[in-house]
Design an enzyme around this catalytic site. Structure first.
Site, PDB file in Angstrom:
ATOM      1  N   ASP A  13     -14.415   5.193  22.033  1.00  0.00           N
ATOM      2  CA  ASP A  13     -15.744   4.589  21.875  1.00  0.00           C
ATOM      3  C   ASP A  13     -16.349   4.263  23.234  1.00  0.00           C
ATOM      4  O   ASP A  13     -15.671   3.717  24.116  1.00  0.00           O
ATOM      5  CB  ASP A  13     -15.661   3.316  21.033  1.00  0.00           C
ATOM      6  CG  ASP A  13     -15.389   3.613  19.566  1.00  0.00           C
ATOM      7  OD1 ASP A  13     -15.455   4.791  19.181  1.00  0.00           O
ATOM      8  OD2 ASP A  13     -15.108   2.659  18.807  1.00  0.00           O
TER       9      ASP A  13
ATOM     10  N   ARG B 146     -15.283   7.954   1.565  1.00  0.00           N
ATOM     11  CA  ARG B 146     -14.884   6.750   2.298  1.00  0.00           C
ATOM     12  C   ARG B 146     -16.117   6.164   2.972  1.00  0.00           C
ATOM     13  O   ARG B 146     -16.974   6.892   3.472  1.00  0.00           O
ATOM     14  CB  ARG B 146     -13.831   7.098   3.356  1.00  0.00           C
ATOM     15  CG  ARG B 146     -13.434   5.931   4.262  1.00  0.00           C
ATOM     16  CD  ARG B 146     -12.401   6.402   5.299  1.00  0.00           C
ATOM     17  NE  ARG B 146     -11.952   5.318   6.154  1.00  0.00           N
ATOM     18  CZ  ARG B 146     -12.481   5.019   7.336  1.00  0.00           C
ATOM     19  NH1 ARG B 146     -13.514   5.728   7.797  1.00  0.00           N
ATOM     20  NH2 ARG B 146     -12.022   4.021   8.055  1.00  0.00           N
TER      21      ARG B 146
ATOM     22  N   HIS C  20      -9.058   7.940  18.735  1.00  0.00           N
ATOM     23  CA  HIS C  20      -8.913   7.761  17.291  1.00  0.00           C
ATOM     24  C   HIS C  20      -9.785   8.778  16.563  1.00  0.00           C
ATOM     25  O   HIS C  20     -10.636   9.420  17.168  1.00  0.00           O
ATOM     26  CB  HIS C  20      -9.246   6.326  16.870  1.00  0.00           C
ATOM     27  CG  HIS C  20     -10.594   5.842  17.328  1.00  0.00           C
ATOM     28  ND1 HIS C  20     -10.853   5.462  18.637  1.00  0.00           N
ATOM     29  CD2 HIS C  20     -11.770   5.666  16.662  1.00  0.00           C
ATOM     30  CE1 HIS C  20     -12.113   5.067  18.750  1.00  0.00           C
ATOM     31  NE2 HIS C  20     -12.693   5.197  17.564  1.00  0.00           N
TER      32      HIS C  20
ATOM     33  N   HIS D 182     -11.866  10.878  19.423  1.00  0.00           N
ATOM     34  CA  HIS D 182     -12.776  10.368  20.451  1.00  0.00           C
ATOM     35  C   HIS D 182     -12.342   8.964  20.857  1.00  0.00           C
ATOM     36  O   HIS D 182     -11.504   8.340  20.197  1.00  0.00           O
ATOM     37  CB  HIS D 182     -14.211  10.323  19.911  1.00  0.00           C
ATOM     38  CG  HIS D 182     -14.398   9.312  18.813  1.00  0.00           C
ATOM     39  ND1 HIS D 182     -13.916   9.509  17.536  1.00  0.00           N
ATOM     40  CD2 HIS D 182     -14.981   8.084  18.815  1.00  0.00           C
ATOM     41  CE1 HIS D 182     -14.191   8.453  16.792  1.00  0.00           C
ATOM     42  NE2 HIS D 182     -14.837   7.572  17.535  1.00  0.00           N
TER      43      HIS D 182
END
Length: 328
Positions: free
Chosen positions: A210, A274, A264, A208
């Protein structure tokens, strides 16, 4: 019976997972050879030195925003104590039971998976608390994390405004636009957790861009963030001292494609969880986004129009289209 902490990914998305197993589709994501990269590293302490050092630092920020759409900063003004406290308390929140995470925060704050997913590549194996800055102080039952989030948001907001001003200045414009339109009532924090995932074809966060001006990311050292450069995926090498900055769609449109909002994703890890915390510099829904030079690549649009188009595409197609919808 005590509720488990993990969201019910496998039960909820069983049909998608089983469909993938039975189709024997050779998923591209598992076959890509992804090289590791170190993002451009910028020392913001140079902004407090002489004029030549300041200008060199500003030029590095603009260059990275044009060539990578991503960069990392050190000596950024956010103390190690705040970053460590944010990480520690965030981990504690995610350890709470699934029911607590759903019930204790305001409705719509806690999110997991991808409700719109119709195939495995659209599924994000992650959970998050998505909190507008104005709502932080009212987070019921989590006073400790609320105070820490406020401290984190205050310092990171100042950094975001400083970087936006520099990027505007390098385009030959004054940055009052960002101070006037990107205020605490329109920006937000997102605390992310990516649980261990047994299925390598699933992303932690699907590819996607941002939908904001700038994103500032504080991540742990596990790794998993990947970005596209020159048509190839690169894995970002974690730097324990740095915050990661990336350009969002609105800055690409405002800069008339000078600064790049690049695709990204986050890949999953089979064994290790994570954590990250992201700050998003956003304007009000009424703010109109207009390219700062002519001829303009994009038609003028409001942030509300952009968000509605994104939501429509995700619902209809399963993924975001974004800026290409607004090209003249």
């Amino acid at each position: 019976m005590e509720s488990k902490a993990e969201p019910p990914f496998e039960e909820t998305y069983k049909a998608l997972i089983d469909s993938n197993k039975s189709s024997n589709v050779d998923m591209q994501v598992t076959k890509e050879i992804v090289e590791e990269c170190e993002l451009p590293l910028i020392d913001l302490s140079m902004l407090g030195l002489g004029e030549s050092e300041r200008e060199k630092c500003k030029a590095e920020i603009a260059k990275a925003s044009q060539e990578w759409g991503f960069f990392q900063v050190v000596n950024h003004g956010i103390s190690d104590a705040i970053l460590e406290k944010m990480r520690r308390e965030q981990v504690d929140v995610f350890k709470k039971s699934f029911n607590e995470k759903e019930m204790c925060f305001p409705a719509g704050t806690y999110r997991w998976g991808t409700p719109s997913a119709t195939c495995l590549p659209q599924l994000s194996w992650s959970e998050a608390f998505h909190v507008p800055l104005i709502d932080i102080s009212s987070l019921g039952g989590f006073t400790s994390i609320s105070t820490t989030m406020e401290q984190f948001a205050t310092t990171v907001s100042e950094l975001a405004q400083k970087l936006a001003e520099i990027l505007a200045e390098k385009m030959g414009h004054k940055a009052t636009f960002f101070k006037q339109n990107c205020v605490p009532s329109t920006c937000y924090l997102r605390m992310n957790r990516y649980p261990p995932c047994p299925i390598p074809e699933i992303s932690g966060l699907m590819p996607h861009t941002d939908s904001d001006f700038l994103t500032i990311l504080h991540q742990d050292q596990i790794g998993g963030l990947q970005l596209v450069k020159d048509g190839k995926w690169f894995a970002v090498k974690p730097n324990p001292k740095a915050l990661i900055i990336n350009i969002g769609d609105l800055f690409q449109a405002w800069s008339n494609d000078v600064y790049k909002s690049v695709e990204h994703r986050v890949v999953t890890n089979k064994l290790v969880e994570r954590f990250s915390t992201a700050y998003f510099l956003c304007p009000s829904y009424e703010t109109r986004i207009q390219s700062c030079m002519e001829p303009s690549v994009y038609k003028q649009f409001s942030f509300r129009e952009f968000r509605q188009q994104v939501q429509h595409d995700v619902k209809k197609l399963g993924y975001k289209v974004g800026l290409p919808r607004f090209i003249i």
